[in-house]
Design a protein around this motif. Structure first.
Motif, short mmCIF file in Angstrom:
data_model
loop_
_atom_site.label_atom_id
_atom_site.label_comp_id
_atom_site.label_asym_id
_atom_site.label_seq_id
_atom_site.Cartn_x
_atom_site.Cartn_y
_atom_site.Cartn_z
N GLY A 144 1.93 6.25 -7.28
CA GLY A 144 0.89 6.45 -7.81
C GLY A 144 0.41 5.44 -8.82
O GLY A 144 -0.19 5.80 -9.98
N ALA A 176 0.83 -1.13 -0.04
CA ALA A 176 -0.18 -0.03 0.02
C ALA A 176 0.97 1.32 -0.06
O ALA A 176 0.44 2.13 -0.86
CB ALA A 176 -0.86 -0.19 1.31
N ARG A 231 2.29 1.75 -3.40
CA ARG A 231 1.59 2.30 -4.18
C ARG A 231 1.25 3.48 -4.10
O ARG A 231 1.34 4.41 -5.24
CB ARG A 231 0.35 1.30 -4.47
N GLU A 232 1.49 4.27 -2.96
CA GLU A 232 0.88 5.60 -2.78
C GLU A 232 1.91 6.59 -3.09
O GLU A 232 1.89 7.69 -3.84
CB GLU A 232 0.59 5.71 -1.42
N ARG A 263 3.91 12.57 -11.23
CA ARG A 263 4.15 11.65 -10.29
C ARG A 263 5.60 11.25 -10.49
O ARG A 263 6.29 11.62 -11.40
CB ARG A 263 3.46 10.22 -10.84
N TYR A 316 -1.59 2.05 -9.47
CA TYR A 316 -2.61 1.31 -8.80
C TYR A 316 -3.34 0.17 -10.22
O TYR A 316 -3.40 0.66 -11.28
CB TYR A 316 -4.08 2.05 -8.26
#
Length: 420
Positions: A147, A140, A143-144, A218, A149
């Protein structure tokens, strides 16, 4: 005193009955030695002796797997095999990974009563998770930061592994960022060499990544290899973070689980754990340990990402073993954060379809070195081909069919082993 135990399951080969070999291991790794000694009272053994929990016999073999085992006098050379589970009182070592290893993976490998011994798995009390904490970021958090997903994180390895100047590295990273990569990592061979120090590399690379992030919206995650002596880890971590880096990489066998746990104690970014040297711990089927046991220790110590080789890779490991490794990493561990499997070695657009079919998850990093950088039409086409291959896999469309209208994927399949 706590009644908690650690259960260690082994595959044993021995010229003696399995019960005898298991008893020798239990004694050697807890209260006993090769002869009875004063002080080994019944009370002491009741509190601290390891115990045999279960034995599952397998078919015996005619020859020993490893040298150095002694055989019973006057008996035929038959070597018994089986799975043995031993219980070690937690009170003997406490929730300490270094001292746990001395017990479950120490001198027992050298005992003459065994001609083969492999640690298959560990069942650990929650005390270890409370002590070590596990990954700070995991799937998690990674991924944050990236960016990304709904698909794998697509990355590459700096190639050539050794020899690029800081300026040449920055130029390569700039091209890879423009190509649309999510993740770039140093090679495990390259940490802080005199020809291009870590400080020089960080100062050359991070402005390039920041400028690309301003344009793309990103930030590409770059795993700087900070492997070194213990006192160097914090300084190198701070160097990366102070320049805006979002990941550090460490070679687990080089710094040890204790070094990994130390890094985790202050790390402000995900730890990309590389397992180079793993083969010497596991390649022989009757020696060392399995990934099922290893990954629990690495995760507890703080690995946010952990290498597992890959399907159809350039290394010896079978696809079945890689699949089992990914499943092990995806199995919850005492409430800790999940750990991201890293698939690398021989990866390209040609491997995505099989990878998704066999693993059934996108919660992974798919790292392609030559499969991206050596794409016949350049790195940008290599990145595009990886994305196209995963788009096809997720849509359930054969890669060859998807490639008919996508030249980057078609060229990748031609170059790396599959032709539409």
């Amino acid at each position: 005193m706590s009644s908690a135990v650690v259960r260690a399951t082994y595959r044993i080969e021995t010229p003696y009955p399995l019960e005898r070999a298991a008893a020798v291991i239990a004694g050697e790794q807890s209260t006993g030695t090769f002869v009875a000694v004063p002080g080994e009272t019944d009370r002491l053994k009741a509190l601290h002796a390891a115990r045999i929990s279960s034995i599952e016999e397998e078919a015996p073999v005619a020859a020993p797997s490893l040298p150095g085992a002694k055989t019973p006098a006057g008996e035929g050379a038959v070597f018994n095999r089986g799975k043995v589970t031993l219980e070690f009182p937690l009170a003997n070592f406490g929730p300490s990974i270094p001292n746990l290893l001395a017990t479950v993976a120490g001198n027992l490998f050298e005992l003459q009563e065994v001609s083969g011994l492999r640690l298959l798995d560990l069942e650990l009390p929650d005390d270890f998770a409370r002590r070590y904490g596990g990954p700070r970021f995991g799937v998690a958090g990674t991924r944050e930061l990236t960016g990304v997903y709904g698909r794998p994180i697509v990355g590459t390895i700096v190639k050539p592994s050794i020899g690029l100047s800081p300026e040449e590295l920055a130029s390569l990273v700039g091209r890879l960022c423009e190509a649309g990569l999510d993740f770039i990592k140093d090679d495990e061979l390259n940490a802080d060499p005199p020809f291009a120090t870590l400080e020089q590399k960080v100062k050359a690379v991070m402005p390039v990544i920041e400028r690309a992030a301003d344009r793309a919206g990103r930030k590409v995650m770059y795993a700087f290899n900070i492997t070194g002596d213990i006192e160097e880890l914090k300084r190198r971590h701070e160097l990366v973070v102070s320049h805006g880096g979002t990941c550090v990489m460490a070679s687990v066998q080089s710094i040890g689980f204790a070094g990994l746990a130390y890094l985790r104690s202050f790390s402000e970014v995900p730890i990309h754990a590389h397992r180079n040297g793993w083969g010497m711990l596991t390649r022989h089927p009757m020696l060392g340990m399995s990934f099922a046991a290893y990954q629990k220790l690495a995760r507890l110590a703080g690995a946010d990402h952990l290498h597992v080789n890959a399907l159809d890779s350039k290394f010896y490991e079978s696809n079945e073993s890689v699949i089992a490794s990914v499943r092990a990493l995806r199995t919850p561990l005492a409430g800790t954060e999940s750990c991201m499997p890293v698939l690398s070695s021989g990866q390209s657009a040609a491997t995505a379809e099989t990878t998704y079919r066999e693993l059934g998850t996108v919660d992974l990093m798919n790292i392609a070195g030559g499969g991206i950088i050596a794409h016949p039409d350049g790195a940008a086409a290599g990145v595009a081909s990886m994305h196209q291959a995963w788009e096809a896999a997720l849509a359930g469309v054969p890669a060859e069919q998807y490639a008919k209208t996508r030249s980057e994927l078609r060229r990748a399949l031609e170059a790396f082993g599959r032709r539409p």
